[in-house]
Design a protein around this motif. Structure first.
Motif, PDB file in Angstrom:
ATOM      1  N   ILE A  14      77.309 136.968  24.243  1.00 43.65           N
ATOM      2  CA  ILE A  14      77.838 136.137  25.333  1.00 43.65           C
ATOM      3  C   ILE A  14      78.359 137.035  26.454  1.00 43.65           C
ATOM      4  CG2 ILE A  14      79.600 134.427  25.954  1.00 43.65           C
ATOM      5  CD1 ILE A  14      77.205 133.355  24.226  1.00 43.65           C
ATOM      6  N   LYS A  15      79.011 138.127  26.096  1.00 45.21           N
ATOM      7  CA  LYS A  15      79.475 139.075  27.118  1.00 45.21           C
ATOM      8  C   LYS A  15      78.278 139.622  27.897  1.00 45.21           C
ATOM      9  CE  LYS A  15      83.282 140.523  24.276  1.00 45.21           C
ATOM     10  NZ  LYS A  15      83.651 141.538  23.317  1.00 45.21           N
ATOM     11  N   ASP A  16      77.187 139.922  27.205  1.00 50.26           N
ATOM     12  CA  ASP A  16      75.987 140.431  27.881  1.00 50.26           C
ATOM     13  C   ASP A  16      75.439 139.410  28.880  1.00 50.26           C
ATOM     14  OD1 ASP A  16      76.127 142.832  26.512  1.00 50.26           O
ATOM     15  OD2 ASP A  16      74.667 142.228  24.978  1.00 50.26           O
ATOM     16  N   ILE A  17      75.417 138.153  28.497  1.00 48.23           N
ATOM     17  CA  ILE A  17      74.977 137.091  29.412  1.00 48.23           C
ATOM     18  C   ILE A  17      75.886 137.061  30.631  1.00 48.23           C
ATOM     19  CG2 ILE A  17      74.790 134.576  29.702  1.00 48.23           C
ATOM     20  CD1 ILE A  17      73.937 134.497  26.681  1.00 48.23           C
ATOM     21  N   LEU A  18      77.185 137.191  30.406  1.00 48.47           N
ATOM     22  CA  LEU A  18      78.159 137.166  31.504  1.00 48.47           C
ATOM     23  C   LEU A  18      78.009 138.378  32.418  1.00 48.47           C
ATOM     24  CD1 LEU A  18      81.187 135.861  29.460  1.00 48.47           C
ATOM     25  CD2 LEU A  18      80.144 134.691  31.424  1.00 48.47           C
ATOM     26  N   PHE A  19      77.760 139.555  31.846  1.00 47.58           N
ATOM     27  CA  PHE A  19      77.559 140.757  32.661  1.00 47.58           C
ATOM     28  C   PHE A  19      76.378 140.550  33.612  1.00 47.58           C
ATOM     29  CE2 PHE A  19      79.288 143.439  28.884  1.00 47.58           C
ATOM     30  CZ  PHE A  19      80.597 143.184  29.266  1.00 47.58           C
ATOM     31  N   ARG A  20      75.280 140.034  33.073  1.00 46.54           N
ATOM     32  CA  ARG A  20      74.094 139.795  33.902  1.00 46.54           C
ATOM     33  C   ARG A  20      74.366 138.728  34.969  1.00 46.54           C
ATOM     34  NH1 ARG A  20      71.691 140.230  28.781  1.00 46.54           N
ATOM     35  NH2 ARG A  20      71.351 137.979  28.650  1.00 46.54           N
ATOM     36  N   ALA A  21      75.085 137.676  34.598  1.00 39.88           N
ATOM     37  CA  ALA A  21      75.389 136.596  35.553  1.00 39.88           C
ATOM     38  C   ALA A  21      76.278 137.100  36.686  1.00 39.88           C
ATOM     39  CB  ALA A  21      76.062 135.425  34.836  1.00 39.88           C
ATOM     40  N   SER A  22      77.234 137.946  36.370  1.00 38.02           N
ATOM     41  CA  SER A  22      78.117 138.505  37.387  1.00 38.02           C
ATOM     42  C   SER A  22      77.315 139.322  38.390  1.00 38.02           C
ATOM     43  CB  SER A  22      79.192 139.381  36.731  1.00 38.02           C
ATOM     44  OG  SER A  22      79.947 140.071  37.705  1.00 38.02           O
ATOM     45  N   GLU A  23      76.441 140.174  37.896  1.00 38.88           N
ATOM     46  CA  GLU A  23      75.618 141.002  38.777  1.00 38.88           C
ATOM     47  C   GLU A  23      74.671 140.142  39.619  1.00 38.88           C
ATOM     48  OE1 GLU A  23      75.845 144.283  39.410  1.00 38.88           O
ATOM     49  OE2 GLU A  23      77.563 144.390  38.059  1.00 38.88           O
ATOM     50  N   ARG A  24      74.086 139.119  38.997  1.00 36.67           N
ATOM     51  CA  ARG A  24      73.133 138.256  39.683  1.00 36.67           C
ATOM     52  C   ARG A  24      73.794 137.433  40.799  1.00 36.67           C
ATOM     53  NH1 ARG A  24      71.976 135.035  35.710  1.00 36.67           N
ATOM     54  NH2 ARG A  24      72.956 133.188  36.530  1.00 36.67           N
ATOM     55  N   THR A  25      75.018 136.951  40.545  1.00 46.27           N
ATOM     56  CA  THR A  25      75.679 136.046  41.488  1.00 46.27           C
ATOM     57  C   THR A  25      76.661 136.745  42.422  1.00 46.27           C
ATOM     58  OG1 THR A  25      77.465 135.571  39.927  1.00 46.27           O
ATOM     59  CG2 THR A  25      75.521 134.108  39.877  1.00 46.27           C
ATOM     60  N   GLY A  26      77.050 137.979  42.069  1.00 39.41           N
ATOM     61  CA  GLY A  26      78.040 138.690  42.866  1.00 39.41           C
ATOM     62  C   GLY A  26      79.464 138.232  42.604  1.00 39.41           C
ATOM     63  N   LEU A  27      79.674 137.491  41.511  1.00 38.92           N
ATOM     64  CA  LEU A  27      81.015 137.009  41.183  1.00 38.92           C
ATOM     65  C   LEU A  27      81.772 138.041  40.354  1.00 38.92           C
ATOM     66  CD1 LEU A  27      80.222 133.299  40.227  1.00 38.92           C
ATOM     67  CD2 LEU A  27      81.357 134.121  42.299  1.00 38.92           C
ATOM     68  N   GLU A  28      83.068 138.136  40.624  1.00 36.84           N
ATOM     69  CA  GLU A  28      83.918 139.027  39.839  1.00 36.84           C
ATOM     70  C   GLU A  28      84.071 138.493  38.429  1.00 36.84           C
ATOM     71  OE1 GLU A  28      87.679 140.266  41.577  1.00 36.84           O
ATOM     72  OE2 GLU A  28      86.848 139.777  43.552  1.00 36.84           O
ATOM     73  N   LEU A  29      84.003 139.397  37.458  1.00 38.06           N
ATOM     74  CA  LEU A  29      84.140 139.072  36.043  1.00 38.06           C
ATOM     75  C   LEU A  29      85.233 139.959  35.472  1.00 38.06           C
ATOM     76  CD1 LEU A  29      83.038 137.842  33.326  1.00 38.06           C
ATOM     77  CD2 LEU A  29      81.466 139.780  33.264  1.00 38.06           C
ATOM     78  N   THR A  30      86.238 139.336  34.851  1.00 40.35           N
ATOM     79  CA  THR A  30      87.322 140.096  34.239  1.00 40.35           C
ATOM     80  C   THR A  30      87.443 139.713  32.778  1.00 40.35           C
ATOM     81  OG1 THR A  30      88.539 140.139  36.329  1.00 40.35           O
ATOM     82  CG2 THR A  30      89.783 140.652  34.337  1.00 40.35           C
ATOM     83  N   LEU A  31      87.353 140.713  31.909  1.00 39.78           N
ATOM     84  CA  LEU A  31      87.546 140.509  30.481  1.00 39.78           C
ATOM     85  C   LEU A  31      88.978 140.878  30.138  1.00 39.78           C
ATOM     86  CD1 LEU A  31      84.460 141.657  30.978  1.00 39.78           C
ATOM     87  CD2 LEU A  31      84.366 141.240  28.537  1.00 39.78           C
ATOM     88  N   VAL A  32      89.640 140.029  29.357  1.00 41.44           N
ATOM     89  CA  VAL A  32      91.025 140.261  28.957  1.00 41.44           C
ATOM     90  C   VAL A  32      91.062 140.312  27.431  1.00 41.44           C
ATOM     91  CG1 VAL A  32      93.402 139.421  29.073  1.00 41.44           C
ATOM     92  CG2 VAL A  32      91.847 139.014  30.999  1.00 41.44           C
ATOM     93  N   ALA A  33      91.616 141.406  26.886  1.00 42.22           N
ATOM     94  CA  ALA A  33      91.678 141.574  25.429  1.00 42.22           C
ATOM     95  C   ALA A  33      92.839 142.496  25.075  1.00 42.22           C
ATOM     96  CB  ALA A  33      90.372 142.160  24.909  1.00 42.22           C
ATOM     97  N   ASN A  34      93.206 142.467  23.787  1.00 43.11           N
ATOM     98  CA  ASN A  34      94.292 143.349  23.354  1.00 43.11           C
ATOM     99  C   ASN A  34      93.771 144.628  22.698  1.00 43.11           C
ATOM    100  OD1 ASN A  34      93.612 142.648  20.726  1.00 43.11           O
ATOM    101  ND2 ASN A  34      95.232 141.124  20.549  1.00 43.11           N
ATOM    102  N   HIS A  35      92.480 144.854  22.801  1.00 43.92           N
ATOM    103  CA  HIS A  35      91.894 146.109  22.320  1.00 43.92           C
ATOM    104  C   HIS A  35      90.877 146.590  23.353  1.00 43.92           C
ATOM    105  CE1 HIS A  35      89.101 142.994  20.970  1.00 43.92           C
ATOM    106  NE2 HIS A  35      88.167 143.922  21.003  1.00 43.92           N
ATOM    107  N   THR A  36      90.561 147.860  23.326  1.00 40.84           N
ATOM    108  CA  THR A  36      89.651 148.443  24.306  1.00 40.84           C
ATOM    109  C   THR A  36      88.252 147.860  24.156  1.00 40.84           C
ATOM    110  OG1 THR A  36      90.916 150.483  24.242  1.00 40.84           O
ATOM    111  CG2 THR A  36      88.719 150.617  25.174  1.00 40.84           C
ATOM    112  N   LEU A  37      87.641 147.573  25.287  1.00 39.02           N
ATOM    113  CA  LEU A  37      86.273 147.059  25.314  1.00 39.02           C
ATOM    114  C   LEU A  37      85.428 147.951  26.202  1.00 39.02           C
ATOM    115  CD1 LEU A  37      86.838 143.237  25.915  1.00 39.02           C
ATOM    116  CD2 LEU A  37      86.246 144.339  23.770  1.00 39.02           C
ATOM    117  N   ARG A  38      84.156 148.027  25.883  1.00 39.59           N
ATOM    118  CA  ARG A  38      83.215 148.736  26.745  1.00 39.59           C
ATOM    119  C   ARG A  38      82.628 147.724  27.717  1.00 39.59           C
ATOM    120  NH1 ARG A  38      79.372 152.672  23.653  1.00 39.59           N
ATOM    121  NH2 ARG A  38      80.245 154.273  24.976  1.00 39.59           N
ATOM    122  N   ILE A  39      82.625 148.098  28.974  1.00 42.29           N
ATOM    123  CA  ILE A  39      82.012 147.250  29.991  1.00 42.29           C
ATOM    124  C   ILE A  39      81.049 148.103  30.804  1.00 42.29           C
ATOM    125  CG2 ILE A  39      83.950 145.628  30.126  1.00 42.29           C
ATOM    126  CD1 ILE A  39      84.794 147.062  32.741  1.00 42.29           C
TER     127      ILE A  39
END
Length: 151
Positions: A14-39
């Protein structure tokens, strides 16, 4: 519109789908978590790490959320707060939460929690299926296409 992700329990696909959608649409995407994530490296995609604790990530999202923003979450109480603030809430399985269905979802969640508290094993959710992924991508695309036309 910005996209916020309750990322602690969000599946990688789902994160991968969101990464692609953000790039495609130019919308800002912010992931919030209590552990480190790779973006992926992108000026549109960011990550906010919050301290561990009950609802810390949820509270961060609600505090930053503006009306019209999208939040991707499976957390029903968070979805209810998002809707209350005028945002959109989409479950990673592709279900759009709305003012019409959120009260029913909260009631069912509370009921299941009561069953679990009495020792009844209610099982967990099934694994994310291909149809869940497709439903998520379709709802996301419809929402982002609509917002880009309106906004």
């Amino acid at each position: 519109m910005k996209i916020w992700v309750d990322a602690d329990a969000c599946p990688a696909v789902i994160k991968d789908i969101l990464f692609r959608a953000s790039e495609r649409t130019g919308l800002e995407l912010t992931l919030v978590a209590n552990h480190t994530l790779r973006i992926p490296p992108s000026p549109l995609i960011s990550f906010v790490q919050v301290p561990s604790g009950f609802d810390v990530a949820d509270n961060e999202i609600v505090n930053q959320l503006e009306a019209g923003d999208l939040v991707v979450t499976g957390d029903i109480p968070l979805a209810a707060e998002v809707i209350e603030k005028g945002g959109h809430a989409l479950n990673p399985r592709g279900e759009m939460y709305s003012a019409d269905n959120i009260k029913e979802r909260l009631t069912m969640r509370d009921f299941m929690e009561t069953l679990r508290a009495t020792g009844i094993d209610t099982g967990g959710p099934p694994p994310l299926s291909q149809s869940d992924r497709q439903s998520f991508a379709n709802h996301l695309d419809r929402l982002l296409t609509h917002e880009n036309k309106v906004g």
